[in-house]
Motif scaffolding. Structure first.
Motif, PDB file in Angstrom:
ATOM      1  N   GLY A 138       6.104  42.707  -3.124  1.00  0.00           N
ATOM      2  CA  GLY A 138       5.751  43.965  -2.473  1.00  0.00           C
ATOM      3  C   GLY A 138       4.547  43.767  -1.574  1.00  0.00           C
ATOM      4  N   GLU A 139       4.153  44.851  -0.909  1.00  0.00           N
ATOM      5  CA  GLU A 139       2.975  44.749  -0.044  1.00  0.00           C
ATOM      6  C   GLU A 139       2.215  46.062  -0.004  1.00  0.00           C
ATOM      7  OE1 GLU A 139       4.169  45.280   4.554  1.00  0.00           O
ATOM      8  OE2 GLU A 139       4.987  43.463   3.654  1.00  0.00           O
ATOM      9  N   ALA A 140       0.953  45.943   0.410  1.00  0.00           N
ATOM     10  CA  ALA A 140       0.082  47.102   0.582  1.00  0.00           C
ATOM     11  C   ALA A 140      -0.484  47.043   1.990  1.00  0.00           C
ATOM     12  CB  ALA A 140      -1.041  47.084  -0.452  1.00  0.00           C
ATOM     13  N   ASN A 141      -0.472  48.181   2.672  1.00  0.00           N
ATOM     14  CA  ASN A 141      -1.060  48.282   4.002  1.00  0.00           C
ATOM     15  C   ASN A 141      -2.311  49.135   3.891  1.00  0.00           C
ATOM     16  OD1 ASN A 141       0.936  46.809   5.493  1.00  0.00           O
ATOM     17  ND2 ASN A 141       2.301  48.538   5.126  1.00  0.00           N
ATOM     18  N   ILE A 142      -3.434  48.589   4.355  1.00  0.00           N
ATOM     19  CA  ILE A 142      -4.716  49.288   4.244  1.00  0.00           C
ATOM     20  C   ILE A 142      -5.195  49.671   5.636  1.00  0.00           C
ATOM     21  CG2 ILE A 142      -7.108  49.089   3.491  1.00  0.00           C
ATOM     22  CD1 ILE A 142      -6.124  46.995   1.437  1.00  0.00           C
ATOM     23  N   HIS A 143      -5.407  50.963   5.849  1.00  0.00           N
ATOM     24  CA  HIS A 143      -5.953  51.446   7.116  1.00  0.00           C
ATOM     25  C   HIS A 143      -7.457  51.169   7.128  1.00  0.00           C
ATOM     26  CE1 HIS A 143      -2.210  53.209   8.368  1.00  0.00           C
ATOM     27  NE2 HIS A 143      -2.061  53.664   7.139  1.00  0.00           N
ATOM     28  N   LEU A 144      -7.942  50.561   8.210  1.00  0.00           N
ATOM     29  CA  LEU A 144      -9.321  50.081   8.254  1.00  0.00           C
ATOM     30  C   LEU A 144     -10.301  51.031   8.935  1.00  0.00           C
ATOM     31  CD1 LEU A 144      -8.548  46.347   9.052  1.00  0.00           C
ATOM     32  CD2 LEU A 144      -9.157  47.353   6.837  1.00  0.00           C
ATOM     33  N   ASP A 145      -9.817  52.106   9.546  1.00  0.00           N
ATOM     34  CA  ASP A 145     -10.743  53.023  10.219  1.00  0.00           C
ATOM     35  C   ASP A 145     -11.887  53.485   9.305  1.00  0.00           C
ATOM     36  OD1 ASP A 145      -9.462  52.834  12.658  1.00  0.00           O
ATOM     37  OD2 ASP A 145      -8.131  54.531  12.248  1.00  0.00           O
ATOM     38  N   PRO A 146     -11.624  53.841   8.037  1.00  0.00           N
ATOM     39  CA  PRO A 146     -12.734  54.265   7.169  1.00  0.00           C
ATOM     40  C   PRO A 146     -13.810  53.184   6.979  1.00  0.00           C
ATOM     41  CG  PRO A 146     -10.641  54.917   6.202  1.00  0.00           C
ATOM     42  CD  PRO A 146     -10.326  54.025   7.367  1.00  0.00           C
ATOM     43  N   VAL A 147     -13.418  51.924   6.857  1.00  0.00           N
ATOM     44  CA  VAL A 147     -14.426  50.869   6.665  1.00  0.00           C
ATOM     45  C   VAL A 147     -15.178  50.607   7.966  1.00  0.00           C
ATOM     46  CG1 VAL A 147     -13.030  48.775   7.078  1.00  0.00           C
ATOM     47  CG2 VAL A 147     -14.913  48.680   5.486  1.00  0.00           C
ATOM     48  N   PHE A 148     -14.524  50.766   9.122  1.00  0.00           N
ATOM     49  CA  PHE A 148     -15.231  50.612  10.401  1.00  0.00           C
ATOM     50  C   PHE A 148     -16.283  51.708  10.554  1.00  0.00           C
ATOM     51  CE2 PHE A 148     -11.192  48.522  12.315  1.00  0.00           C
ATOM     52  CZ  PHE A 148     -11.563  47.293  11.782  1.00  0.00           C
ATOM     53  N   GLU A 149     -15.977  52.921  10.073  1.00  0.00           N
ATOM     54  CA  GLU A 149     -16.905  54.044  10.185  1.00  0.00           C
ATOM     55  C   GLU A 149     -18.012  53.996   9.131  1.00  0.00           C
ATOM     56  OE1 GLU A 149     -14.442  57.536  10.007  1.00  0.00           O
ATOM     57  OE2 GLU A 149     -13.256  56.847  11.726  1.00  0.00           O
ATOM     58  N   GLU A 150     -17.658  53.661   7.893  1.00  0.00           N
ATOM     59  CA  GLU A 150     -18.611  53.707   6.782  1.00  0.00           C
ATOM     60  C   GLU A 150     -19.389  52.410   6.596  1.00  0.00           C
ATOM     61  OE1 GLU A 150     -19.228  56.449   4.935  1.00  0.00           O
ATOM     62  OE2 GLU A 150     -17.799  57.513   6.211  1.00  0.00           O
ATOM     63  N   GLY A 151     -18.813  51.278   7.010  1.00  0.00           N
ATOM     64  CA  GLY A 151     -19.464  49.979   6.793  1.00  0.00           C
ATOM     65  C   GLY A 151     -18.934  49.272   5.570  1.00  0.00           C
ATOM     66  N   SER A 152     -18.615  50.027   4.514  1.00  0.00           N
ATOM     67  CA  SER A 152     -18.021  49.386   3.336  1.00  0.00           C
ATOM     68  C   SER A 152     -17.238  50.412   2.523  1.00  0.00           C
ATOM     69  CB  SER A 152     -19.093  48.723   2.463  1.00  0.00           C
ATOM     70  OG  SER A 152     -19.908  49.698   1.869  1.00  0.00           O
ATOM     71  N   ILE A 153     -16.250  49.899   1.837  1.00  0.00           N
ATOM     72  CA  ILE A 153     -15.439  50.697   0.916  1.00  0.00           C
ATOM     73  C   ILE A 153     -15.508  49.961  -0.418  1.00  0.00           C
ATOM     74  CG2 ILE A 153     -13.123  51.577   0.396  1.00  0.00           C
ATOM     75  CD1 ILE A 153     -14.163  52.813   2.951  1.00  0.00           C
ATOM     76  N   PRO A 154     -15.998  50.616  -1.478  1.00  0.00           N
ATOM     77  CA  PRO A 154     -16.089  49.937  -2.777  1.00  0.00           C
ATOM     78  C   PRO A 154     -14.695  49.617  -3.324  1.00  0.00           C
ATOM     79  CG  PRO A 154     -16.546  52.282  -3.006  1.00  0.00           C
ATOM     80  CD  PRO A 154     -16.405  52.014  -1.537  1.00  0.00           C
ATOM     81  N   GLU A 155     -14.650  48.991  -4.475  1.00  0.00           N
ATOM     82  CA  GLU A 155     -13.367  48.640  -5.097  1.00  0.00           C
ATOM     83  C   GLU A 155     -12.440  49.850  -5.082  1.00  0.00           C
ATOM     84  OE1 GLU A 155     -13.839  47.079  -9.038  1.00  0.00           O
ATOM     85  OE2 GLU A 155     -15.197  45.507  -8.369  1.00  0.00           O
ATOM     86  N   THR A 156     -11.283  49.666  -4.472  1.00  0.00           N
ATOM     87  CA  THR A 156     -10.314  50.756  -4.350  1.00  0.00           C
ATOM     88  C   THR A 156      -8.933  50.214  -4.706  1.00  0.00           C
ATOM     89  OG1 THR A 156     -11.634  51.714  -2.563  1.00  0.00           O
ATOM     90  CG2 THR A 156      -9.358  52.459  -2.741  1.00  0.00           C
ATOM     91  N   ILE A 157      -8.134  51.052  -5.336  1.00  0.00           N
ATOM     92  CA  ILE A 157      -6.778  50.658  -5.722  1.00  0.00           C
ATOM     93  C   ILE A 157      -5.795  51.163  -4.668  1.00  0.00           C
ATOM     94  CG2 ILE A 157      -4.962  51.027  -7.436  1.00  0.00           C
ATOM     95  CD1 ILE A 157      -7.253  51.206  -9.534  1.00  0.00           C
TER      96      ILE A 157
END
Length: 148
Positions: free
Chosen positions: A84-103
């Protein structure tokens, strides 16, 4: 348009489909951002709940905003199987700088088939012009003008 470095910390997965007949699956992950690709280590015999704790760096130079994590099962005698695969949208990390451990949900053929835990950090490229000191202490125009 974000420019800089994206760090992806691949932590673990849970509930993967353990479809190997005689043994546990040997999962690994192929991480893809645009044309850049990294591959995690194979967690031999880890089954449906592998732990990686590995970091990967990607260069961000345009507005592409999706990271793909493809979970695979390493097979010795046949082609590796997709779990399987997971697609992660990166706009939030570009805006916030970091995203903590997320499932994130792992999907195969539009069906839920487990989850993967990832942490993300984006470090913007330093703009050289912002960091040039305009003071007298670095031999600018004022210091050299005294010689004439």
């Amino acid at each position: 348009m974000p420019r800089g470095t994206l760090e992806v910390v691949l932590i673990s997965a849970k509930g993967l489909d353990d479809n190997d007949f005689l043994s546990s699956i040997d999962p690994y992950v192929i991480l893809t951002y645009r044309a850049q690709e990294h591959k995690s280590t194979v967690q031999e015999g880890a089954g449906s709940n592998p732990q990686w704790n590995e970091s990967f760096l990607f260069t961000v130079s345009d507005s592409a905003s999706e990271l793909t994590l493809k979970i695979m099962d390493k097979d010795k005698f046949t082609e590796d199987d997709s779990l399987g695969e997971a697609n992660i949208h990166l706009d939030p990390v570009f805006e916030e700088g970091s995203i903590p451990e997320t499932i994130y949900k792992v999907v195969k053929d539009e069906e839920y088939c487990g989850e993967i835990k990832v942490a993300l950090t984006f470090t913007p490229e330093k703009n050289e012009e912002r960091y040039v000191d305009q003071g007298e202490s670095y031999g600018g125009w004022k210091e050299s003008s005294e010689e004439f």
